[in-house]
Write a protein that holds these residues in place. Sequence first.
Motif, PDB file in Angstrom:
ATOM      1  N   LYS B  11       0.849  -1.196   0.000  1.00 37.66           N
ATOM      2  CA  LYS B  11       0.000   0.000   0.000  1.00 37.66           C
ATOM      3  C   LYS B  11       0.879   1.239   0.000  1.00 37.66           C
ATOM      4  O   LYS B  11       1.826   1.355   0.782  1.00 37.66           O
ATOM      5  CB  LYS B  11      -0.890  -0.012   1.252  1.00 37.66           C
ATOM      6  CG  LYS B  11      -1.571   1.293   1.560  1.00 37.66           C
ATOM      7  CD  LYS B  11      -2.875   1.411   0.820  1.00 37.66           C
ATOM      8  CE  LYS B  11      -3.513   2.788   1.011  1.00 37.66           C
ATOM      9  NZ  LYS B  11      -4.559   3.025   0.028  1.00 37.66           N
ATOM     10  N   SER B  12       0.588   2.145  -0.886  1.00 37.74           N
ATOM     11  CA  SER B  12       1.323   3.409  -0.921  1.00 37.74           C
ATOM     12  C   SER B  12       0.338   4.554  -0.813  1.00 37.74           C
ATOM     13  O   SER B  12      -0.790   4.463  -1.275  1.00 37.74           O
ATOM     14  CB  SER B  12       2.093   3.554  -2.238  1.00 37.74           C
ATOM     15  OG  SER B  12       2.980   2.487  -2.398  1.00 37.74           O
ATOM     16  N   ARG B  16       4.723   7.679  -1.199  1.00 38.39           N
ATOM     17  CA  ARG B  16       5.207   7.089   0.045  1.00 38.39           C
ATOM     18  C   ARG B  16       4.720   5.644   0.160  1.00 38.39           C
ATOM     19  O   ARG B  16       3.525   5.389   0.252  1.00 38.39           O
ATOM     20  CB  ARG B  16       4.692   7.894   1.234  1.00 38.39           C
ATOM     21  CG  ARG B  16       5.614   7.873   2.437  1.00 38.39           C
ATOM     22  CD  ARG B  16       5.156   8.897   3.445  1.00 38.39           C
ATOM     23  NE  ARG B  16       4.024   8.393   4.213  1.00 38.39           N
ATOM     24  CZ  ARG B  16       4.157   7.608   5.281  1.00 38.39           C
ATOM     25  NH1 ARG B  16       5.346   7.255   5.707  1.00 38.39           N
ATOM     26  NH2 ARG B  16       3.100   7.203   5.946  1.00 38.39           N
ATOM     27  N   ASN B  17       5.658   4.731   0.141  1.00 37.67           N
ATOM     28  CA  ASN B  17       5.343   3.320   0.234  1.00 37.67           C
ATOM     29  C   ASN B  17       5.206   2.937   1.712  1.00 37.67           C
ATOM     30  O   ASN B  17       6.175   2.920   2.450  1.00 37.67           O
ATOM     31  CB  ASN B  17       6.469   2.533  -0.441  1.00 37.67           C
ATOM     32  CG  ASN B  17       6.156   1.059  -0.480  1.00 37.67           C
ATOM     33  OD1 ASN B  17       5.037   0.651  -0.204  1.00 37.67           O
ATOM     34  ND2 ASN B  17       7.151   0.259  -0.811  1.00 37.67           N
ATOM     35  N   VAL B  18       3.981   2.650   2.143  1.00 37.17           N
ATOM     36  CA  VAL B  18       3.755   2.385   3.572  1.00 37.17           C
ATOM     37  C   VAL B  18       3.983   0.912   3.899  1.00 37.17           C
ATOM     38  O   VAL B  18       4.737   0.576   4.812  1.00 37.17           O
ATOM     39  CB  VAL B  18       2.323   2.799   3.988  1.00 37.17           C
ATOM     40  CG1 VAL B  18       2.136   2.616   5.477  1.00 37.17           C
ATOM     41  CG2 VAL B  18       2.086   4.246   3.608  1.00 37.17           C
ATOM     42  N   LEU B  19       3.321   0.042   3.151  1.00 38.86           N
ATOM     43  CA  LEU B  19       3.468  -1.400   3.387  1.00 38.86           C
ATOM     44  C   LEU B  19       4.011  -2.027   2.115  1.00 38.86           C
ATOM     45  O   LEU B  19       3.596  -1.670   1.020  1.00 38.86           O
ATOM     46  CB  LEU B  19       2.108  -2.036   3.701  1.00 38.86           C
ATOM     47  CG  LEU B  19       1.329  -1.481   4.884  1.00 38.86           C
ATOM     48  CD1 LEU B  19      -0.078  -2.058   4.898  1.00 38.86           C
ATOM     49  CD2 LEU B  19       2.040  -1.797   6.193  1.00 38.86           C
ATOM     50  N   SER B  20       4.965  -2.972   2.264  1.00 38.63           N
ATOM     51  CA  SER B  20       5.389  -3.678   1.060  1.00 38.63           C
ATOM     52  C   SER B  20       5.496  -5.161   1.354  1.00 38.63           C
ATOM     53  O   SER B  20       6.257  -5.595   2.212  1.00 38.63           O
ATOM     54  CB  SER B  20       6.711  -3.105   0.530  1.00 38.63           C
ATOM     55  OG  SER B  20       7.744  -3.373   1.432  1.00 38.63           O
ATOM     56  N   GLY B  21       4.719  -5.935   0.638  1.00 40.81           N
ATOM     57  CA  GLY B  21       4.762  -7.382   0.720  1.00 40.81           C
ATOM     58  C   GLY B  21       4.466  -7.928   2.103  1.00 40.81           C
ATOM     59  O   GLY B  21       5.237  -8.683   2.663  1.00 40.81           O
ATOM     60  N   SER B  40       4.586   3.488  11.895  1.00 40.41           N
ATOM     61  CA  SER B  40       5.244   2.448  11.117  1.00 40.41           C
ATOM     62  C   SER B  40       4.298   1.842  10.085  1.00 40.41           C
ATOM     63  O   SER B  40       4.700   1.019   9.282  1.00 40.41           O
ATOM     64  CB  SER B  40       5.782   1.356  12.042  1.00 40.41           C
ATOM     65  OG  SER B  40       4.727   0.802  12.797  1.00 40.41           O
ATOM     66  N   GLY B  41       3.036   2.230  10.111  1.00 40.70           N
ATOM     67  CA  GLY B  41       2.084   1.701   9.129  1.00 40.70           C
ATOM     68  C   GLY B  41       1.145   0.676   9.720  1.00 40.70           C
ATOM     69  O   GLY B  41       0.426   0.002   8.997  1.00 40.70           O
ATOM     70  N   LYS B  42       1.130   0.577  11.060  1.00 43.47           N
ATOM     71  CA  LYS B  42       0.270  -0.394  11.730  1.00 43.47           C
ATOM     72  C   LYS B  42      -1.202  -0.164  11.392  1.00 43.47           C
ATOM     73  O   LYS B  42      -1.910  -1.083  11.011  1.00 43.47           O
ATOM     74  CB  LYS B  42       0.396  -0.260  13.260  1.00 43.47           C
ATOM     75  CG  LYS B  42       1.705  -0.688  13.841  1.00 43.47           C
ATOM     76  CD  LYS B  42       1.601  -0.802  15.360  1.00 43.47           C
ATOM     77  CE  LYS B  42       1.158   0.468  16.056  1.00 43.47           C
ATOM     78  NZ  LYS B  42       2.181   1.497  16.196  1.00 43.47           N
ATOM     79  N   THR B  43      -1.631   1.076  11.577  1.00 39.56           N
ATOM     80  CA  THR B  43      -3.043   1.376  11.370  1.00 39.56           C
ATOM     81  C   THR B  43      -3.433   1.136   9.916  1.00 39.56           C
ATOM     82  O   THR B  43      -4.522   0.626   9.640  1.00 39.56           O
ATOM     83  CB  THR B  43      -3.337   2.830  11.785  1.00 39.56           C
ATOM     84  OG1 THR B  43      -2.928   2.983  13.138  1.00 39.56           O
ATOM     85  CG2 THR B  43      -4.796   3.145  11.674  1.00 39.56           C
ATOM     86  N   THR B  44      -2.541   1.487   9.002  1.00 37.09           N
ATOM     87  CA  THR B  44      -2.814   1.231   7.592  1.00 37.09           C
ATOM     88  C   THR B  44      -3.022  -0.257   7.358  1.00 37.09           C
ATOM     89  O   THR B  44      -3.970  -0.662   6.678  1.00 37.09           O
ATOM     90  CB  THR B  44      -1.626   1.721   6.734  1.00 37.09           C
ATOM     91  OG1 THR B  44      -1.348   3.068   7.073  1.00 37.09           O
ATOM     92  CG2 THR B  44      -1.923   1.610   5.263  1.00 37.09           C
ATOM     93  N   PRO B 212       9.325   3.718   5.812  1.00 35.30           N
ATOM     94  CA  PRO B 212       8.448   3.317   4.721  1.00 35.30           C
ATOM     95  C   PRO B 212       8.744   1.914   4.192  1.00 35.30           C
ATOM     96  O   PRO B 212       9.853   1.428   4.335  1.00 35.30           O
ATOM     97  CB  PRO B 212       8.730   4.381   3.655  1.00 35.30           C
ATOM     98  CG  PRO B 212       9.936   5.118   4.062  1.00 35.30           C
ATOM     99  CD  PRO B 212      10.293   4.734   5.440  1.00 35.30           C
ATOM    100  N   GLY B 213       7.720   1.330   3.598  1.00 35.36           N
ATOM    101  CA  GLY B 213       7.865  -0.013   3.060  1.00 35.36           C
ATOM    102  C   GLY B 213       7.954  -1.045   4.154  1.00 35.36           C
ATOM    103  O   GLY B 213       8.772  -1.945   4.124  1.00 35.36           O
ATOM    104  N   ALA B 214       7.085  -0.927   5.154  1.00 34.07           N
ATOM    105  CA  ALA B 214       7.153  -1.828   6.306  1.00 34.07           C
ATOM    106  C   ALA B 214       6.786  -3.258   5.930  1.00 34.07           C
ATOM    107  O   ALA B 214       5.920  -3.488   5.093  1.00 34.07           O
ATOM    108  CB  ALA B 214       6.205  -1.325   7.384  1.00 34.07           C
TER     109      ALA B 214
END
Lengths: 255, 278
Positions: B11-12, B16-21, B40-44, B212-214
Amino acid sequence: MKQFLNNLALSLVGLFIVGGLWALLSATVSPDLPSPWRTWQESKVYILSPWEKRGEMDQGIGLMTAYSLFRVAKGFFLAILIGTPLGFMLGSSNTFFKMFDPTIQLLRPISPLAWLPLGLVLFRQSEPAALFTIALCSMWPTVINTMTGVRAIPQDYLNVARVLRLSKWRQFTKVWLPATLPYMFTGYRLSLGIAWLVIVAAEMLTGTPGVGGFLWQEYNSLIYSHILLSILTIGIVGFALDRMMGFAETKLRAI
Amino acid sequence: MSFIELKDVSKSYGPRNVLSGVNLTLDEGEFVSIVGASASGKTTLLKAAAGLIPYDKGSITMAGEAVTDFSTKASYIFQNYSLLPWLSAFENVNLAVEAAFPDWPKPMQKEQSEKYLQMVGLGAALLKKPSQLSGGMRQRVSIARAFATEPRVMFLDEPFGALDALTRATLQQELTTLCRSVGRPVTALMITNNVDEAILLSDRILALSRGPGATLSPAVSVNLPRPRGADLLMHDDQAIRVRNHLAEFLLAGSDRERPAQRPEAPAASKDVPVEASI
């Protein structure tokens, strides 16, 4: 309580000073301005028997005020009936907002004196024309405040509505409406103030019985003290209306 | 087959790449926590898993079906309670019950709402408005609201993040009890920045690396008996091991990612995520 009495005393002192200035002005530089005492002398028949009807434009001040208030109520009701849904639509849809906001901004600053002739042309009668003018001029604060209120609904509440899977109707009655209500009431209060301002202009131009109409007629009849009587009445009634709405507003916010 | 499955989810937000793989599976009835520092992207991740926000790549399924919207089988608990302030505690819960069980007769809905409020110890505060309740009580109402719809899945977004330590501990215990007392398996996915909280509540814990990219760390199982008391965290070998393991991952993540990708962040804040959790 002591604070209240203190404030009351101070506002009476202020009133007395302004009254004194009025008396001073009429006694010195502007002899056409009736003194407070003469105003009372010439107006007391209207004040002391406020419900007496002697002729179409010669009625007690209570009756005159009632006509005006009734007219304002109708126009104001029309204004919030149209303005509230319009505000909701503007606040909830970006497309709708972009489509109509410029037009609204354009219409908003137009004076009642400009709308009234148009109303007379459209309706050919003074009464609907006056209502048209009042509604059109007093609608905007309701529209804009409702819109602001809808846009200010916290994202949290919208998330709740989503997560609880509330139906559209429930979302509206349980989330949108209560969240917007305080803003709406601020809009209503401002709208009512404007409606009362407009009534005088509308009655003056159409010559209908009411405080504004009476003011204009007495000007034409050169009875200047009655102009002052009308002005004072308009001020007192406007003040009372605002206080009433303010009271309703605080009651509402306390919920 | 696992109940909830996230495969390779990315998800970006713009560039900004928040989650990757991100890969994650939850079995039915399992309580899984994801720990990670704030931002860190937890909520996303949680919102995407719940179907509240769209994701860019990968797949998310619940009971074999692709997740496209918030499921009727799910409940969501927010960190800031998110109660409607113009409704009483009872009305807040009843609103959820009415929406979840529209076919039930009114008295039955009412009974359901009252039952769950009593379960969280608010039987005497039914008519109170949220503004008359303390933070802990508000979160209790919100927990009652979430459970009263009899969900099969529970998403918890830092549910105790805004509470003081004592209230936090009590509510953690109550949550465990509720999860086990409703008489059916409740699958729960919780995000938190508190490693101890995760150890107390979860069957498995994963750490989310700093964005980013968590991405997620391998899962750590917590096989401690329930109920778990706070003293466990101090003395139990397994609890200590789990905590150290997660701390290491979070620390390593912050060392690796921060200087390279977030040069603007001050060096002093480097150890904040772990210090806040332990």
